[in-house]
Enzyme design. Structure first.
Site, PDB file in Angstrom:
ATOM      1  N   SER A   4       0.792  -1.232   0.000  1.00  0.00           N
ATOM      2  CA  SER A   4       0.000   0.000   0.000  1.00  0.00           C
ATOM      3  C   SER A   4       0.822   1.278   0.000  1.00  0.00           C
ATOM      4  CB  SER A   4      -0.959   0.002   1.189  1.00  0.00           C
ATOM      5  OG  SER A   4      -2.034  -0.877   0.941  1.00  0.00           O
ATOM      6  N   GLY A  37       2.913  -1.138   3.932  1.00  0.00           N
ATOM      7  CA  GLY A  37       2.290  -1.953   2.903  1.00  0.00           C
ATOM      8  C   GLY A  37       2.342  -3.416   3.264  1.00  0.00           C
TER       9      GLY A  37
END
Length: 462
Positions: free
Chosen positions: A63, A307
């Protein structure tokens, strides 16, 4: 204060031991300070092949991709092609949701700051073709609205898939092509891959998962999530040095090392301005900007993002005040523990900053009205049920749905204790984190309407 060379020596000496201690197969780390970068790696890219990790190996950044997508959007703002406060449907007439009224109001700013309010963990697979993101938008037609646009924060992967399509439409090219033309090329990146087909050209890390709780991590059966979620973080991979080159863009007012203007200084600053305050959620920031997570470390602003993909975890922290950026890329095991050890040491030695303490269960019992918390909270990705046993203990039962149900064994029940009147916290740490669960709102009967642990899950109706 330490020198960058001393940091490099510490990492060289300590990283292998940290990986072994926390069962992380491999990791690569980079530190940017004073315009200079050091990077190194340890461990294995895959326990199946035994290939060693190197500093130029590519790991998925998950992410953190959202900050790259935000940068692409802000370039369009610089060019006058997007107004952040105009409904996104003005640019994407095909943007649909189960709540059409909400779909007509949601703005690009709300998508970028996770305040759009619709279900966010929608990982619908629309194939591997260049039209995957275009097809994905139509699949949101039945997605429900959790709260009104702009009312609160709830982490939203689907919002960034919509933003990826917005970039495609306004640029007239597929997302990965735009990413390469607008960022990879002007930044001079050499070890960055937009998808598995590009990643295979490099030494690529494989994610690792635990088959059962307590068992050693093994290579994951799948490398990447669906292409429809590429702009949200499904498959972008790179070396820590290339990730730091991107971070430096946001430290230098939007210009590259050779003076090329990639993003305006105004847009760089706008991305770092708080848009919404978050509940006290532990690993997440104190507030959210445009793309960036925003942290307050004892009065010093830190920007960053984490992420997580299928068995890979990535961490980026940037301290603009000190010209410091730290990138850590890992591929399984107790990744958060390695993050805390590396980032806390580097931030302390180079910037005199202490990493904020992680949330932990209170030393003594906190008295709360448990009835307010009890019940099932639901979204398309999972159901969470808070229950109380005969001994008065609180438990959280988790039932993953869809793609998440296929990624591993069903989670075991998690014992919770009260942290304060508004939140519960896991008694046992998982991957180094005692996860807090904050309960917000009122369903009209005195019970919480939302369970918030990064995502806001709404109480299920009977």
């Amino acid at each position: 204060m330490a020198t960058l060379s001393e940091i490099e020596t510490w990492l060289h000496d300590q990283l292998p031991a940290l990986l072994a201690e926390h069962e992380v197969p491999g990791a690569a780390v980079g530190v940017l300070y004073g315009g200079e970068v050091v990077d190194l790696a340890a461990g294995l890219l895959s326990k199946a092949t035994g290939v060693e990790a190197t500093a130029d190996s590519v790991f998925q950044i998950g992410s953190i991709t959202k900050v790259w997508t935000t940068t692409l959007v802000m370039q369009l703002v610089d060019e006058g092609k997007i107004d952040l406060d105009v409904p996104v449907r003005d640019y994407l007439p095909e943007f649909v949701l189960g709540d059409d009224g909400a779909a007509t109001k949601i703005t690009t700013r709300q998508l970028l700051s996770h305040t759009a309010g619709f279900e966010g963990d929608i990982f619908n697979d629309t194939g591997k073709g260049d039209d995957a993101v275009e097809k994905y938008l139509a699949t949101l037609a039945e997605v429900s609205q959790l709260f009104g646009p702009g009312e609160m924060f709830s982490y939203n992967n689907a919002a960034f898939a919509v933003l990826g399509r917005l970039v495609e439409v306004l640029r007239g090219e597929q997302y990965n092509a735009v990413l390469r033309e607008q960022l990879f090329t002007p930044l001079g990146l050499t070890h960055a891959a937009g998808d598995p087909y590009e990643a295979i050209l490099h030494r690529a890390a494989v994610g690792h998962l635990r088959p059962e709780p307590g068992e050693a991590p093994v290579p994951a059966p799948v490398w990447a999530l669906t292409r429809s979620m590429a702009s949200a973080g499904a498959m972008l991979a790179m070396s820590p040095r290339d990730l730091l080159t991107f971070a430096e863009l946001h430290l230098s007012g939007g210009t590259t090392a050779d003076g090329t203007a990639v993003l305006s200084a105004a847009s760089v600053a706008a991305m770092q301005e708080p848009q919404v305050k978050l509940p006290a959620l532990g690993m997440m920031g104190d507030s959210w900007g445009l793309g960036w997570e925003l942290f307050d470390w004892a009065g010093t602003t830190v920007i960053g993002h984490d992420g997580g993909t299928i068995g890979q975890g990535a961490f980026l922290r940037v301290v603009p005040e000190h010209g410091l950026a730290i990138a850590l890329l890992t591929n399984g095991g107790d990744m958060i523990e390695v993050y805390r050890a590396v980032v806390s040491h580097v931030a302390k030695e180079l910037a005199g900053l202490d990493l904020p303490a992680m949330p932990t269960p209170p030393a003594s019992a906190v008295s709360v009205d448990a009835d307010r918390f009890l019940g099932t909270y639901t979204c398309d990705a999972l159901d969470l049920t808070v229950r109380q046993d005969d001994d008065g203990k609180l438990w959280l039962d988790q039932v993953p749905k869809g793609i998440f149900a296929e990624l591993g064994p069903k989670p075991e029940p998690v014992e919770l204790v009260a942290r304060d009147e508004q939140s519960l916290i896991a008694v046992k740490a998982e991957n180094g984190l005692h996860t807090p669960h904050v309960f917000l709102g009122d369903d009209g009967t005195g019970r919480a309407l939302y369970l918030h642990s990064g995502r806001a899950l709404r109480r299920a109706t009977a």
